[in-house]
Design a protein around this motif. Structure first.
Motif, PDB file in Angstrom:
ATOM      1  N   LEU A   1      60.741  20.634  32.981  1.00  0.00           N
ATOM      2  CA  LEU A   1      61.796  20.404  33.405  1.00  0.00           C
ATOM      3  C   LEU A   1      61.929  19.001  34.062  1.00  0.00           C
ATOM      4  CD1 LEU A   1      63.632  23.331  34.507  1.00  0.00           C
ATOM      5  CD2 LEU A   1      63.356  22.233  32.533  1.00  0.00           C
ATOM      6  N   PRO A   2      63.152  17.881  33.804  1.00  0.00           N
ATOM      7  CA  PRO A   2      62.882  16.603  34.823  1.00  0.00           C
ATOM      8  C   PRO A   2      62.539  17.203  36.178  1.00  0.00           C
ATOM      9  CG  PRO A   2      64.649  17.518  32.971  1.00  0.00           C
ATOM     10  CD  PRO A   2      64.517  18.192  33.299  1.00  0.00           C
ATOM     11  N   ARG A   3      62.149  16.697  37.325  1.00  0.00           N
ATOM     12  CA  ARG A   3      62.745  16.552  38.236  1.00  0.00           C
ATOM     13  C   ARG A   3      63.256  16.594  39.292  1.00  0.00           C
ATOM     14  NH1 ARG A   3      56.864  13.273  41.370  1.00  0.00           N
ATOM     15  NH2 ARG A   3      55.574  14.363  39.716  1.00  0.00           N
TER      16      ARG A   3
ATOM     17  N   ARG B   1      66.258  29.865  41.576  1.00  0.00           N
ATOM     18  CA  ARG B   1      67.292  31.503  40.869  1.00  0.00           C
ATOM     19  C   ARG B   1      68.236  30.438  40.023  1.00  0.00           C
ATOM     20  NH1 ARG B   1      70.453  36.031  44.517  1.00  0.00           N
ATOM     21  NH2 ARG B   1      71.840  36.735  42.643  1.00  0.00           N
ATOM     22  N   TYR B   2      68.923  29.745  40.803  1.00  0.00           N
ATOM     23  CA  TYR B   2      70.311  28.926  39.591  1.00  0.00           C
ATOM     24  C   TYR B   2      70.437  27.955  39.205  1.00  0.00           C
ATOM     25  CZ  TYR B   2      72.520  32.680  43.690  1.00  0.00           C
ATOM     26  OH  TYR B   2      73.052  33.789  43.953  1.00  0.00           O
ATOM     27  N   VAL B   3      69.345  27.373  38.987  1.00  0.00           N
ATOM     28  CA  VAL B   3      68.680  25.744  38.188  1.00  0.00           C
ATOM     29  C   VAL B   3      67.900  25.956  37.403  1.00  0.00           C
ATOM     30  CG1 VAL B   3      68.579  23.198  38.641  1.00  0.00           C
ATOM     31  CG2 VAL B   3      70.736  24.531  40.465  1.00  0.00           C
ATOM     32  N   ILE B   4      66.460  26.010  38.368  1.00  0.00           N
ATOM     33  CA  ILE B   4      64.979  25.840  37.527  1.00  0.00           C
ATOM     34  C   ILE B   4      64.918  27.266  36.162  1.00  0.00           C
ATOM     35  CG2 ILE B   4      62.799  25.819  37.567  1.00  0.00           C
ATOM     36  CD1 ILE B   4      64.958  23.603  38.575  1.00  0.00           C
ATOM     37  N   LEU B   5      64.855  28.049  37.119  1.00  0.00           N
ATOM     38  CA  LEU B   5      64.670  29.244  36.050  1.00  0.00           C
ATOM     39  C   LEU B   5      65.667  29.445  35.452  1.00  0.00           C
ATOM     40  CD1 LEU B   5      63.264  32.307  37.974  1.00  0.00           C
ATOM     41  CD2 LEU B   5      62.075  30.628  36.735  1.00  0.00           C
ATOM     42  N   PRO B   6      66.707  29.219  34.789  1.00  0.00           N
ATOM     43  CA  PRO B   6      67.674  29.454  34.037  1.00  0.00           C
ATOM     44  C   PRO B   6      67.507  28.713  32.881  1.00  0.00           C
ATOM     45  CG  PRO B   6      69.391  29.992  35.691  1.00  0.00           C
ATOM     46  CD  PRO B   6      67.993  29.342  36.739  1.00  0.00           C
TER      47      PRO B   6
ATOM     48  N   LEU C   1      63.942  29.349  31.513  1.00  0.00           N
ATOM     49  CA  LEU C   1      63.797  30.202  30.382  1.00  0.00           C
ATOM     50  C   LEU C   1      64.616  30.191  28.941  1.00  0.00           C
ATOM     51  CD1 LEU C   1      64.256  33.419  32.558  1.00  0.00           C
ATOM     52  CD2 LEU C   1      62.445  32.680  31.783  1.00  0.00           C
ATOM     53  N   ARG C   2      65.248  29.052  28.936  1.00  0.00           N
ATOM     54  CA  ARG C   2      65.535  29.143  27.992  1.00  0.00           C
ATOM     55  C   ARG C   2      64.614  28.187  26.980  1.00  0.00           C
ATOM     56  NH1 ARG C   2      70.278  29.365  31.314  1.00  0.00           N
ATOM     57  NH2 ARG C   2      72.271  30.338  30.224  1.00  0.00           N
ATOM     58  N   LEU C   3      64.104  27.003  27.651  1.00  0.00           N
ATOM     59  CA  LEU C   3      63.037  26.621  27.258  1.00  0.00           C
ATOM     60  C   LEU C   3      61.730  27.082  26.352  1.00  0.00           C
ATOM     61  CD1 LEU C   3      62.239  23.362  29.580  1.00  0.00           C
ATOM     62  CD2 LEU C   3      63.580  23.826  27.057  1.00  0.00           C
ATOM     63  N   VAL C   4      61.675  28.418  26.798  1.00  0.00           N
ATOM     64  CA  VAL C   4      60.007  28.860  26.490  1.00  0.00           C
ATOM     65  C   VAL C   4      60.301  30.511  25.930  1.00  0.00           C
ATOM     66  CG1 VAL C   4      59.262  28.464  28.653  1.00  0.00           C
ATOM     67  CG2 VAL C   4      60.150  30.659  29.038  1.00  0.00           C
ATOM     68  N   LEU C   5      61.903  30.450  25.442  1.00  0.00           N
ATOM     69  CA  LEU C   5      61.973  31.246  24.428  1.00  0.00           C
ATOM     70  C   LEU C   5      61.209  31.981  23.274  1.00  0.00           C
ATOM     71  CD1 LEU C   5      66.281  32.480  24.993  1.00  0.00           C
ATOM     72  CD2 LEU C   5      63.885  33.134  25.271  1.00  0.00           C
TER      73      LEU C   5
ATOM     74  N   ARG D   1      71.787  31.521  21.412  1.00  0.00           N
ATOM     75  CA  ARG D   1      73.780  32.198  22.255  1.00  0.00           C
ATOM     76  C   ARG D   1      73.075  31.476  24.057  1.00  0.00           C
ATOM     77  NH1 ARG D   1      77.030  33.329  24.950  1.00  0.00           N
ATOM     78  NH2 ARG D   1      77.982  35.704  24.489  1.00  0.00           N
ATOM     79  N   VAL D   2      71.740  31.422  23.829  1.00  0.00           N
ATOM     80  CA  VAL D   2      71.717  31.471  25.893  1.00  0.00           C
ATOM     81  C   VAL D   2      71.388  29.690  25.168  1.00  0.00           C
ATOM     82  CG1 VAL D   2      71.428  32.826  25.763  1.00  0.00           C
ATOM     83  CG2 VAL D   2      69.180  32.202  25.627  1.00  0.00           C
ATOM     84  N   ARG D   3      71.275  29.316  24.397  1.00  0.00           N
ATOM     85  CA  ARG D   3      70.917  27.548  24.566  1.00  0.00           C
ATOM     86  C   ARG D   3      71.971  26.956  25.274  1.00  0.00           C
ATOM     87  NH1 ARG D   3      72.082  24.940  18.534  1.00  0.00           N
ATOM     88  NH2 ARG D   3      73.999  25.363  18.200  1.00  0.00           N
ATOM     89  N   VAL D   4      71.649  25.587  25.298  1.00  0.00           N
ATOM     90  CA  VAL D   4      72.144  25.114  25.969  1.00  0.00           C
ATOM     91  C   VAL D   4      72.402  23.135  25.429  1.00  0.00           C
ATOM     92  CG1 VAL D   4      72.178  23.045  27.837  1.00  0.00           C
ATOM     93  CG2 VAL D   4      71.754  25.551  28.061  1.00  0.00           C
ATOM     94  N   PRO D   5      73.311  23.035  24.577  1.00  0.00           N
ATOM     95  CA  PRO D   5      73.513  22.242  23.888  1.00  0.00           C
ATOM     96  C   PRO D   5      73.135  20.523  24.541  1.00  0.00           C
ATOM     97  CG  PRO D   5      75.674  23.205  24.287  1.00  0.00           C
ATOM     98  CD  PRO D   5      74.537  24.248  25.193  1.00  0.00           C
ATOM     99  N   GLY D   6      72.119  19.882  23.532  1.00  0.00           N
ATOM    100  CA  GLY D   6      71.566  18.608  24.206  1.00  0.00           C
ATOM    101  C   GLY D   6      70.221  18.681  24.780  1.00  0.00           C
ATOM    102  N   LEU D   7      69.879  20.167  25.389  1.00  0.00           N
ATOM    103  CA  LEU D   7      68.250  20.744  26.054  1.00  0.00           C
ATOM    104  C   LEU D   7      67.482  19.840  25.344  1.00  0.00           C
ATOM    105  CD1 LEU D   7      67.089  21.055  28.494  1.00  0.00           C
ATOM    106  CD2 LEU D   7      67.241  23.406  28.150  1.00  0.00           C
ATOM    107  N   VAL D   8      66.585  19.908  25.333  1.00  0.00           N
ATOM    108  CA  VAL D   8      65.265  19.888  23.719  1.00  0.00           C
ATOM    109  C   VAL D   8      64.925  20.541  24.561  1.00  0.00           C
ATOM    110  CG1 VAL D   8      63.177  18.455  24.320  1.00  0.00           C
ATOM    111  CG2 VAL D   8      64.948  16.987  24.370  1.00  0.00           C
ATOM    112  N   GLY D   9      64.525  21.513  23.238  1.00  0.00           N
ATOM    113  CA  GLY D   9      63.250  22.491  23.115  1.00  0.00           C
ATOM    114  C   GLY D   9      63.992  23.662  23.557  1.00  0.00           C
ATOM    115  N   ALA D  10      65.413  23.507  23.645  1.00  0.00           N
ATOM    116  CA  ALA D  10      66.340  25.151  23.295  1.00  0.00           C
ATOM    117  C   ALA D  10      66.744  25.457  22.650  1.00  0.00           C
ATOM    118  CB  ALA D  10      67.623  24.453  24.690  1.00  0.00           C
TER     119      ALA D  10
END
Length: 248
Positions: free
Chosen positions: A138-140, A158-163, A166-170, A237-246
């Motif tokens: 993830l970007p810094r 909890r609210y920013v990094i891990l959500p 975890l989408r990236l590493v599914l 279902r949980v991907r974030v549009p535009g997120l590379v690797g999601a």
């Protein structure tokens, strides 16, 4: 001489060795098909419980490898290296034979619990590495944005990094979830009546090893394929549009 297939082996009564109509036991009897389905249930139970332990522990350990005091990061790294570099079967024997000898209270713990703990902790090291890689990908700016909003380090993770991580590493987590189904076969070593133990005992009793092992193989394939399909659905279902690797 051509091999004579005998798929009715699954319809035989396990005690009387007679063919049972419908292939399911009657009047308290059990066929090899009954036994195999029961063994499949134990395989899924071992894999499912082990996966829950692996996921919860792996997320914590993977996160600790990227943040906090240096001694915590070292401890998390030691955890990963310890469980990742000792063969799974050796770890299972350690939990089954060594730990109860050192801690008498563990002698009352069932082999099922010992197996899922051993399998879960072994897999947690692999999950931790996937989580760490996701966080570091993830970007810094993600952490900086959390700090700018006044979030604490725990809240930021909890609210920013891990959500996001975890989408990236599914996708790699999908592979680990499938692997834990295959690795659950080590439970036969401590007499858990899962698919591998069923196959070994059933082929000795019936002398129809090809049919028995093909049936067991089919159930392993179905189980892994089901996990793959579910994780693929979850990824979409949980991907974030535009997120590379999601996901695509």
């Amino acid at each position: 001489m051509a091999y004579q297939w005998d798929w009715q082996v699954f319809c035989r009564d396990t005690l009387e060795n007679t063919i049972v109509s419908g292939c399911f036991g009657q009047d308290g009897g059990h066929t090899y098909l009954d036994w195999m389905i029961s063994a499949w249930g134990w395989t899924l139970a071992v894999a499912g419980c082990g996966w829950l332990i692996a996921l919860m522990t792996g997320i914590v350990v993977g996160t600790l490898r990227t943040t906090g005091p240096r001694w915590i990061q070292w401890a998390a790294t030691a955890w990963v290296e310890l469980f990742r570099n000792i063969p799974l079967l050796v770890q299972i024997f350690m939990w089954y034979h060594v730990v109860p000898a050192l801690v008498p209270a563990m002698r009352e713990v069932s082999p099922f619990v010992l197996v899922i703990v051993g399998l879960g902790l072994f897999t947690s090291a692999r999950v931790a590495e996937q989580v760490r890689a996701g966080i570091q990908a993830l970007p810094r700016g993600q952490a900086m944005a959390g700090a700018a909003l006044g979030l604490t380090t725990v809240q930021t993770y909890r609210y920013v990094i891990l959500p996001m991580a975890l989408r990236l590493v599914l996708p790699p987590l999908t592979s680990e979830a499938m692997n834990i189904i295959k690795n659950s076969s080590v439970a036969f070593a401590v007499s858990i009546a899962e698919l591998t133990l069923f196959a070994m005992q059933a082929q000795e009793e019936t002398s129809r090893g090809i049919e028995i092992y093909l049936g067991v193989t089919a159930l392993y394939v179905v189980s892994a394929f089901g996990v793959n399909q579910f994780m693929g659905w979850l990824e979409r279902r949980v991907r974030v549009p535009g997120l590379v690797g999601a996901g695509k």
